[in-house]
Scaffold this active site. Structure first.
Site, PDB file in Angstrom:
ATOM      1  N   TYR A 112       0.856  -1.193   0.000  1.00 27.14           N
ATOM      2  CA  TYR A 112       0.000   0.000   0.000  1.00 27.14           C
ATOM      3  C   TYR A 112       0.891   1.242   0.000  1.00 27.14           C
ATOM      4  O   TYR A 112       2.059   1.186   0.416  1.00 27.14           O
ATOM      5  CB  TYR A 112      -0.931   0.001   1.228  1.00 27.14           C
ATOM      6  CG  TYR A 112      -0.266  -0.304   2.555  1.00 27.14           C
ATOM      7  CD1 TYR A 112       0.373   0.699   3.285  1.00 27.14           C
ATOM      8  CD2 TYR A 112      -0.267  -1.592   3.067  1.00 27.14           C
ATOM      9  CE1 TYR A 112       0.975   0.418   4.504  1.00 27.14           C
ATOM     10  CE2 TYR A 112       0.340  -1.886   4.284  1.00 27.14           C
ATOM     11  CZ  TYR A 112       0.959  -0.877   4.992  1.00 27.14           C
ATOM     12  OH  TYR A 112       1.569  -1.164   6.194  1.00 27.14           O
TER      13      TYR A 112
ATOM     14  N   ASP B  20       1.578  -5.016  22.704  1.00 22.05           N
ATOM     15  CA  ASP B  20       2.116  -6.349  22.407  1.00 22.05           C
ATOM     16  C   ASP B  20       2.547  -7.100  23.662  1.00 22.05           C
ATOM     17  O   ASP B  20       2.601  -8.334  23.662  1.00 22.05           O
ATOM     18  CB  ASP B  20       3.326  -6.230  21.463  1.00 22.05           C
ATOM     19  CG  ASP B  20       2.913  -6.192  19.995  1.00 22.05           C
ATOM     20  OD1 ASP B  20       1.704  -6.106  19.716  1.00 22.05           O
ATOM     21  OD2 ASP B  20       3.809  -6.254  19.123  1.00 22.05           O
TER      22      ASP B  20
HETATM   23  C1  FAD Z   1       4.982  -7.348   9.594  1.00 24.90           C
HETATM   24  C2  FAD Z   1       4.134  -6.576  10.564  1.00 24.90           C
HETATM   25  C3  FAD Z   1       3.166  -5.696  10.060  1.00 24.90           C
HETATM   26  C4  FAD Z   1       2.327  -5.007  10.969  1.00 24.90           C
HETATM   27  N1  FAD Z   1       1.382  -4.173  10.463  1.00 24.90           N
HETATM   28  C5  FAD Z   1       0.514  -3.552  11.315  1.00 24.90           C
HETATM   29  C6  FAD Z   1      -0.500  -2.691  10.808  1.00 24.90           C
HETATM   30  O1  FAD Z   1      -0.603  -2.477   9.601  1.00 24.90           O
HETATM   31  N2  FAD Z   1      -1.365  -2.119  11.695  1.00 24.90           N
HETATM   32  C7  FAD Z   1      -1.266  -2.331  13.064  1.00 24.90           C
HETATM   33  O2  FAD Z   1      -2.095  -1.786  13.827  1.00 24.90           O
HETATM   34  N3  FAD Z   1      -0.283  -3.129  13.566  1.00 24.90           N
HETATM   35  C8  FAD Z   1       0.594  -3.732  12.735  1.00 24.90           C
HETATM   36  N4  FAD Z   1       1.594  -4.527  13.230  1.00 24.90           N
HETATM   37  C9  FAD Z   1       1.708  -4.717  14.698  1.00 24.90           C
HETATM   38  C10 FAD Z   1       2.393  -3.542  15.378  1.00 24.90           C
HETATM   39  O3  FAD Z   1       3.601  -3.235  14.746  1.00 24.90           O
HETATM   40  C11 FAD Z   1       2.651  -3.871  16.849  1.00 24.90           C
HETATM   41  O4  FAD Z   1       1.544  -4.520  17.401  1.00 24.90           O
HETATM   42  C12 FAD Z   1       2.896  -2.584  17.639  1.00 24.90           C
HETATM   43  O5  FAD Z   1       3.981  -1.879  17.088  1.00 24.90           O
HETATM   44  C13 FAD Z   1       3.159  -2.916  19.118  1.00 24.90           C
HETATM   45  O6  FAD Z   1       3.471  -1.728  19.802  1.00 24.90           O
HETATM   46  P1  FAD Z   1       3.956  -1.799  21.330  1.00 24.90           P
HETATM   47  O7  FAD Z   1       4.192  -0.372  21.730  1.00 24.90           O
HETATM   48  O8  FAD Z   1       3.007  -2.603  22.137  1.00 24.90           O
HETATM   49  O9  FAD Z   1       5.295  -2.624  21.312  1.00 24.90           O
HETATM   50  P2  FAD Z   1       6.701  -2.277  20.615  1.00 24.90           P
HETATM   51  O10 FAD Z   1       6.520  -1.518  19.372  1.00 24.90           O
HETATM   52  O11 FAD Z   1       7.453  -3.562  20.554  1.00 24.90           O
HETATM   53  O12 FAD Z   1       7.413  -1.299  21.663  1.00 24.90           O
HETATM   54  C14 FAD Z   1       7.999  -1.772  22.847  1.00 24.90           C
HETATM   55  C15 FAD Z   1       9.022  -0.742  23.298  1.00 24.90           C
HETATM   56  O13 FAD Z   1       9.481  -1.120  24.581  1.00 24.90           O
HETATM   57  C16 FAD Z   1      10.895  -0.998  24.634  1.00 24.90           C
HETATM   58  N5  FAD Z   1      11.332  -1.937  25.685  1.00 24.90           N
HETATM   59  C17 FAD Z   1      11.364  -3.283  25.639  1.00 24.90           C
HETATM   60  N6  FAD Z   1      11.755  -3.795  26.816  1.00 24.90           N
HETATM   61  C18 FAD Z   1      11.968  -2.739  27.633  1.00 24.90           C
HETATM   62  C19 FAD Z   1      12.364  -2.625  28.991  1.00 24.90           C
HETATM   63  N7  FAD Z   1      12.609  -3.702  29.751  1.00 24.90           N
HETATM   64  N8  FAD Z   1      12.498  -1.376  29.539  1.00 24.90           N
HETATM   65  C20 FAD Z   1      12.254  -0.256  28.776  1.00 24.90           C
HETATM   66  N9  FAD Z   1      11.885  -0.325  27.490  1.00 24.90           N
HETATM   67  C21 FAD Z   1      11.712  -1.541  26.924  1.00 24.90           C
HETATM   68  C22 FAD Z   1      11.357  -1.343  23.232  1.00 24.90           C
HETATM   69  O14 FAD Z   1      12.640  -0.822  22.971  1.00 24.90           O
HETATM   70  C23 FAD Z   1      10.257  -0.681  22.400  1.00 24.90           C
HETATM   71  O15 FAD Z   1      10.553   0.669  22.127  1.00 24.90           O
HETATM   72  C24 FAD Z   1       2.460  -5.209  12.369  1.00 24.90           C
HETATM   73  C25 FAD Z   1       3.464  -6.072  12.851  1.00 24.90           C
HETATM   74  C26 FAD Z   1       4.286  -6.744  11.961  1.00 24.90           C
HETATM   75  C27 FAD Z   1       5.320  -7.673  12.506  1.00 24.90           C
END
Ligand code: FAD
Length: 415
Positions: A219, A298
């Site tokens: 896209y 996540d």
């Molecule tokens: C191929 C692919 C395509 C995707 N496409 C989409 C889409 O189109 N639309 C959609 O809604 N979702 C999509 N997703 C899912 C999406 O990317 C994730 O679900 C989302 O980014 C999760 O965000 P988060 O903040 O929960 O976790 P993360 O993005 O993993 O952030 C976690 C953060 O915590 C930090 N961290 C980790 N451990 C510690 C610690 N102990 N202390 C301090 N900091 C720490 C890390 O450095 C990171 O910055 C896709 C995923 C994939 C793999």
């Protein structure tokens, strides 16, 4: 000792940044602890469905984001040989039906908008290079044990939100021993300038190509200047992380000329640089919260990307958590229980729906013929209606019956 309204968040991904902004809006101070020294996003796109864009717009980010997003007109579902099975209308149809737009955006643009808002908010303090290793709950809240540039420090707050992603170190501390399970799939990702691709591949749509043991989603992002490609293949390569580079010939071997039409193979041959990402899954967790500590994004519900909802669910979590904590600032454990209760069933449904899509997308032989027939018969509008439960979601307005349902009165037990 921190102020009586400081909330600690571990992780400044899309989930942690969104939660910081929404908690600050609900009247809390936030200390956002991120292990990375710099916040950088991989060169990749993301789809944001109306259930998520509604929240971002409500947060005041609409004007900032609109200059970066692309509004796809439809999801075009195609076969590996090039036939179109269905066109699920998005664009105006999604806006009218759900009252919020469907967007595609470069991750770096979304992160920059969230980060700017965080850095401009006097109630949020972002500490980069600070890793949360553990926590202790006490009478006044929670202390997080952190490591920052070889020093050990303690941060204190009334609550700790673990938004630390798929490989969360805090999830096991809430009693979850199950490690993420390798899904035997790899996502290959690349960006190409729209000007370099054939017209079919720069149509203003999300295009989903289905084939045996492989599929492709692409896209436009950067207001249409770039095309984001995600090619997903059945594979045994299981290295965790976002940054492994992939070899184009290895990818093309999954898209053989016997199964895939030449234009698709030519399109996949365009990018100079591919990154690959092994996909992991965790079954829905029984509980997310313990006292003043909870999981978000996540960390709470990792999901396969076949419904494009992982980030959307993290943004929804953030809105509900801020709402629950704003309503029960003096009883944080109860706010956390309400948050968990409001979110668990929905996110489990999304996790399961994503897993099912993954199975359907890679079907072969008679199963694939039946799938294609059903998609053609259903038509795009009916396929969109099937996702009403997902895209029409809203945080319930104050005083509504839905809100009483989601956020039961004080003293009621969690399920
Ligand atoms: C191929 C692919 C395509 C995707 N496409 C989409 C889409 O189109 N639309 C959609 O809604 N979702 C999509 N997703 C899912 C999406 O990317 C994730 O679900 C989302 O980014 C999760 O965000 P988060 O903040 O929960 O976790 P993360 O993005 O993993 O952030 C976690 C953060 O915590 C930090 N961290 C980790 N451990 C510690 C610690 N102990 N202390 C301090 N900091 C720490 C890390 O450095 C990171 O910055 C896709 C995923 C994939 C793999």
């Amino acid at each position: 000792m921190a102020s009586s309204r400081t909330v600690l968040i571990a992780g400044a991904g899309i989930g942690g940044l969104s939660a910081a902004l929404m908690l600050a809006r609900s009247g809390f101070r936030v200390t956002l602890l991120e292990q990375a020294e710099r916040l950088e996003e991989t060169g990749a796109g993301i789809q944001l469905s109306p259930n998520a864009t509604r929240i971002l717009i409500d947060l005041g980010l609409g004007p900032r984001l609109r200059s970066d997003v692309f509004v796809p007109e439809a999801v075009a579902i195609k076969t590996a040989t090039g036939g179109t099975l269905a066109r699920i209308p998005l664009g105006k149809d999604a806006q009218e039906r759900y009252g919020a737009p469907y967007w595609s955006i470069h991750r770096a643009d979304l992160q920059a908008a969230l980060l700017e808002a965080v850095q401009g908010n006097p109630d949020i303090s972002l500490r980069l290079g600070t890793r949360v290793d553990d926590f202790v709950v006490h009478a006044h809240g929670v202390s997080a044990a952190c490591r920052a540039r070889a020093r050990t420090i303690d941060e204190h707050g009334i609550a700790l939100v673990a938004a630390d992603g798929l490989w969360s170190v805090l999830r096991p501390r809430l009693g979850h021993r199950t490690r993420p399970q390798f899904a035997r799939r790899t996502a290959w990702r690349a960006l190409v300038p729209a000007s370099t691709v054939e017209a079919e591949f720069r149509a203003p749509d999300v295009q989903l190509w289905l084939g045996r043991s492989a599929h492709i989603v692409h896209y436009p992002v950067k207001t249409g200047a770039l095309i984001n490609i995600v090619a997903i293949v059945d594979d045994g390569w299981s290295e965790p992380g976002w940054t492994a580079s992939g070899d184009r010939d290895e990818l093309l071997a999954h898209y053989s000329p016997w199964r895939w039409c030449a234009p698709v193979r030519d399109f996949l041959a365009l990018p100079d640089r591919w990154l690959k990402w092994a996909l992991y899954d965790v079954p829905p967790l029984g509980h997310w919260s313990e006292g003043p500590v909870t999981l978000l994004g996540d960390a709470a519900h990792p999901m396969l990307p076949f419904l494009a909802q992982g980030a959307a669910m993290a943004i929804e979590d953030a809105a509900v958590l801020a709402d629950c904590m704003g309503r029960y600032p003096d009883d944080i454990p109860s706010a956390m229980r309400r948050y968990q209760r409001a979110r668990r069933r929905r996110t489990a449904r999304v996790q399961n729906a994503a897993r099912n899509n993954g199975r359907t997308y890679h079907m072969s032989a008679a199963e694939a013929v039946l799938r294609n027939m059903l998609l053609r018969l259903a038509g795009g509008k009916a396929l969109l209606r099937r996702y009403n439960w997902l895209y029409s979601w809203k945080t319930a307005p104050p005083g509504s019956a839905a809100r009483r349902d989601v956020l039961p009165g004080k003293g009621e037990e969690d399920e």
